[in-house]
Design an enzyme around this catalytic site. Structure first.
Site, PDB file in Angstrom:
ATOM      1  N   VAL A  39       0.844  -1.202   0.000  1.00  0.00           N
ATOM      2  CA  VAL A  39       0.000   0.000   0.000  1.00  0.00           C
ATOM      3  C   VAL A  39       0.885   1.260   0.000  1.00  0.00           C
ATOM      4  O   VAL A  39       0.685   2.180  -0.799  1.00  0.00           O
ATOM      5  CB  VAL A  39      -0.936   0.020   1.233  1.00  0.00           C
ATOM      6  N   LYS A  91     -14.320   1.008   4.377  1.00  0.00           N
ATOM      7  CA  LYS A  91     -13.285   0.041   4.001  1.00  0.00           C
ATOM      8  C   LYS A  91     -13.667  -1.376   4.459  1.00  0.00           C
ATOM      9  O   LYS A  91     -13.612  -2.338   3.701  1.00  0.00           O
ATOM     10  CB  LYS A  91     -11.951   0.471   4.619  1.00  0.00           C
ATOM     11  N   GLY A 116     -14.256 -20.851  -5.861  1.00  0.00           N
ATOM     12  CA  GLY A 116     -12.834 -21.191  -5.784  1.00  0.00           C
ATOM     13  C   GLY A 116     -12.554 -21.995  -4.531  1.00  0.00           C
ATOM     14  O   GLY A 116     -13.475 -22.517  -3.890  1.00  0.00           O
ATOM     15  N   GLY A 126      -9.034 -15.713   0.421  1.00  0.00           N
ATOM     16  CA  GLY A 126      -7.915 -15.494   1.336  1.00  0.00           C
ATOM     17  C   GLY A 126      -7.177 -14.237   0.966  1.00  0.00           C
ATOM     18  O   GLY A 126      -7.752 -13.297   0.429  1.00  0.00           O
ATOM     19  N   CYS A 176      -5.928  -9.390   3.045  1.00  0.00           N
ATOM     20  CA  CYS A 176      -6.935  -8.404   3.467  1.00  0.00           C
ATOM     21  C   CYS A 176      -8.276  -8.997   3.892  1.00  0.00           C
ATOM     22  O   CYS A 176      -8.758  -8.703   4.984  1.00  0.00           O
ATOM     23  CB  CYS A 176      -7.165  -7.416   2.328  1.00  0.00           C
TER      24      CYS A 176
HETATM   25  C1  UGA Z   1      -8.985  -7.232  -1.686  1.00  0.00           C
HETATM   26  C2  UGA Z   1     -10.111  -6.392  -2.318  1.00  0.00           C
HETATM   27  O1  UGA Z   1     -10.584  -7.004  -3.523  1.00  0.00           O
HETATM   28  C3  UGA Z   1      -9.614  -4.990  -2.635  1.00  0.00           C
HETATM   29  O2  UGA Z   1     -10.698  -4.201  -3.126  1.00  0.00           O
HETATM   30  C4  UGA Z   1      -9.072  -4.365  -1.339  1.00  0.00           C
HETATM   31  O3  UGA Z   1      -8.596  -3.056  -1.550  1.00  0.00           O
HETATM   32  C5  UGA Z   1      -7.922  -5.232  -0.820  1.00  0.00           C
HETATM   33  O4  UGA Z   1      -8.437  -6.549  -0.544  1.00  0.00           O
HETATM   34  C6  UGA Z   1      -7.397  -4.595   0.438  1.00  0.00           C
HETATM   35  O5  UGA Z   1      -8.150  -4.538   1.420  1.00  0.00           O
HETATM   36  O6  UGA Z   1      -6.308  -4.057   0.423  1.00  0.00           O
HETATM   37  P1  UGA Z   1      -6.910  -8.585  -2.671  1.00  0.00           P
HETATM   38  O7  UGA Z   1      -6.644  -9.023  -1.266  1.00  0.00           O
HETATM   39  O8  UGA Z   1      -5.788  -8.135  -3.521  1.00  0.00           O
HETATM   40  O9  UGA Z   1      -7.983  -7.391  -2.688  1.00  0.00           O
HETATM   41  O10 UGA Z   1      -7.557  -9.853  -3.359  1.00  0.00           O
HETATM   42  P2  UGA Z   1      -8.883 -10.157  -4.204  1.00  0.00           P
HETATM   43  O11 UGA Z   1      -8.628  -9.968  -5.630  1.00  0.00           O
HETATM   44  O12 UGA Z   1     -10.043  -9.471  -3.603  1.00  0.00           O
HETATM   45  O13 UGA Z   1      -9.022 -11.733  -3.893  1.00  0.00           O
HETATM   46  C7  UGA Z   1      -9.308 -12.181  -2.560  1.00  0.00           C
HETATM   47  C8  UGA Z   1      -9.553 -13.675  -2.558  1.00  0.00           C
HETATM   48  O14 UGA Z   1     -10.788 -13.991  -3.194  1.00  0.00           O
HETATM   49  C9  UGA Z   1      -8.465 -14.465  -3.297  1.00  0.00           C
HETATM   50  O15 UGA Z   1      -8.168 -15.625  -2.566  1.00  0.00           O
HETATM   51  C10 UGA Z   1      -9.138 -14.772  -4.628  1.00  0.00           C
HETATM   52  O16 UGA Z   1      -8.639 -15.902  -5.256  1.00  0.00           O
HETATM   53  C11 UGA Z   1     -10.565 -14.971  -4.189  1.00  0.00           C
HETATM   54  N1  UGA Z   1     -11.561 -14.770  -5.283  1.00  0.00           N
HETATM   55  C12 UGA Z   1     -11.689 -13.556  -5.876  1.00  0.00           C
HETATM   56  C13 UGA Z   1     -12.372 -15.824  -5.676  1.00  0.00           C
HETATM   57  O17 UGA Z   1     -12.282 -16.947  -5.130  1.00  0.00           O
HETATM   58  N2  UGA Z   1     -13.298 -15.610  -6.664  1.00  0.00           N
HETATM   59  C14 UGA Z   1     -13.462 -14.403  -7.255  1.00  0.00           C
HETATM   60  O18 UGA Z   1     -14.354 -14.261  -8.143  1.00  0.00           O
HETATM   61  C15 UGA Z   1     -12.626 -13.355  -6.862  1.00  0.00           C
END
Ligand code: UGA
Length: 437
Positions: A14, A202, A251, A255, A258
């Site tokens: 960040v 948030k 999925g 995880g 965040c």
């Molecule tokens: C997440 C949020 O999406 C961001 O908007 C936020 O700013 C960020 O946390 C944060 O708080 O800093 P991130 O942790 O990078 O972002 O990851 P995501 O892309 O959200 O994925 C989170 C989990 O959900 C992963 O394990 C991913 O594989 C899973 N996921 C995501 C799914 O299983 N299916 C989906 O359709 C999308």
């Protein structure tokens, strides 16, 4: 408004993204980090995290003179109009966010902050933290503003420079506006509010996203029961603009650094404030239960018959919490690996972002540097991260290596018909081969 003097404390994903992007927007940015090795590397534009576009922005910032890295936090803030706190807020005892780093820095900078500086909480912090930091600073002339980040790992630069909204909250609107002005060049709706609302926005965002995923994973289980196709069901609901189809791919559970941390922290906030939020608890529990259920599917297909996985070697494809990152923090792949290991399985894992052995994981699994090495003597394959390159593996050759020709595709990544042609049986989530093929 360009050319403000900004200090960013903490150069994690960040902080570094914030610093590099604010420099790209024309501000003069000093990033401070307590780790001298990291500072040294960043001065050479060596970025340790996998974040597209970030090394280039750091390099541009350094070359333009608008971005600087230092170890000295008080020195960094002594000349700043705005100070961003981008510090780790890990899950502490009982699930609450651990604010030790934020508090330590507040103490370190309180006497050196310029008159009427603005301090911004950028890290995800519980409701009330802006007030708490203000009390710690004990500087009536300094305003603490909440400006949460909404950056996805792997898309952080793009999300920062093309935000879908900017949320800035403070009791003092003029101070909040000063922070908002830093983003004046960006075309995004601005939500100017109080600090508590910004802090809650948030948590609410990450809770809602996690809730969508728990919903999608449960829906997938329901689809399996009725031989329905979860993709079609989601498309069927997603055309309703009130629902949409984004962020609903089933999925291996959600995880990352965040979603788990923030949902647990919010749960603690709810408990401490006496507010019942059953959806939140259900969202978290559903994730745990979903992973147990997936592991039972592997046990059912691969167990020697005693309900265990003793003597069963499994090839795991993907360990990072999602594709495009090497981040293993709270990775669902590791959660599933632990459950498989607890049942006695021997695990060989390949992840394109992890070539080195990881001593911290050596009791759990062996990391290999090619998918083929993972397949050797494996009974079956389990896909845990949606790396697109897994689609292009030579699946005919894989079929010759696996003892039981089954691929548990817990990301619904592969084309089932393609696997079928390779004489492999495909086990996705919420989709039967007949429906998906
Ligand atoms: C997440 C949020 O999406 C961001 O908007 C936020 O700013 C960020 O946390 C944060 O708080 O800093 P991130 O942790 O990078 O972002 O990851 P995501 O892309 O959200 O994925 C989170 C989990 O959900 C992963 O394990 C991913 O594989 C899973 N996921 C995501 C799914 O299983 N299916 C989906 O359709 C999308």
């Amino acid at each position: 408004m360009r050319d403000r003097h900004v200090a960013v404390i903490g150069t994690g994903y960040v902080g570094l993204t914030t610093g590099a992007c604010l420099a790209a927007l024309g501000h003069r940015v000093v990033c401070a980090d307590a780790d001298p090795y990291k500072v040294e590397r960043l001065r050479r534009a060596e970025v340790d995290i996998l974040e597209p576009g970030l090394p280039e922005l750091v390099r541009e910032g350094l070359d333009s003179g608008r971005l600087e890295f230092v170890q000295d936090t008080p020195g960094a803030v002594s000349d700043a109009d705005v100070v961003f706190l981008c510090l780790p807020t890990p899950m502490g005892v009982g699930g609450a966010a651990d604010l030790a780093a934020v508090e330590a820095v507040a103490d370190e900078i309180r006497t050196v902050l310029p008159y009427e500086a603005v301090v911004v909480n950028k890290s995800t912090v519980p409701v009330g933290t802006a007030e708490r930091v203000a009390a710690l600073l004990g500087r009536p002339d300094v305003t603490v503003v909440s400006n949460p980040e909404f950056l996805r790992e792997g898309h952080a630069v793009r999300d920062f420079l093309n935000p879908d909204r900017i949320v800035v909250g403070a009791a003092d609107r003029a101070a909040a506006q000063r922070v908002a002005d830093l983003y004046a060049e960006l075309d995004a709706p601005l939500v100017l509010t109080d600090a508590a609302s910004a802090e809650l926005a948030k948590y609410a965002a990450n809770f809602f996203l996690a809730m969508k995923l728990s919903f999608a994973n449960n829906l997938a289980t329901l689809c399996e029961r009725f031989d329905a196709d979860v993709n079609d069901v989601i498309t069927g609901i997603g055309h309703d603009p009130r629902i949409g189809d984004a962020f609903l791919n089933p999925g291996p559970g959600w995880g990352g650094s965040c979603l788990p941390k923030d949902t647990h922290a919010l749960l603690t906030v709810c408990e401490e404030s006496g507010v019942e939020f059953p959806l939140l608890r259900a969202t978290i529990e559903t994730n745990v239960e979903h992973q147990r259920r997936l592991v039972e599917r592997v046990v059912a297909g691969c167990s020697p018959g005693d309900g265990s996985l003793h003597g069963v070697r499994l090839a795991l494809l993907g360990l990072s919490f999602k594709a495009g990152t090497s981040d293993l923090r709270d990775s669902p792949a590791l959660a599933i690996a632990r459950l498989l290991k607890a049942r006695g399985a021997e695990l060989y894992a390949y992840d394109p972002a992890l070539s080195e052995t990881r001593p911290d994981l050596s009791d759990l699994l062996t990391i290999v540097d090619t998918p083929e090495k993972a397949f050797e003597q494996a009974r079956a394959c389990v896909i845990l991260t949606e790396w697109p390159q897994f689609r292009d593996l030579d699946w005919e050759a894989v079929a010759g290596l696996l003892e039981t020709p089954v691929v548990y595709d817990f990301r619904n990544l592969l084309d089932p018909a393609r696997l079928h042609r390779a004489a492999l049986s495909w086990e996705g989530i919420g989709r039967s081969f007949a429906m998906a093929g």
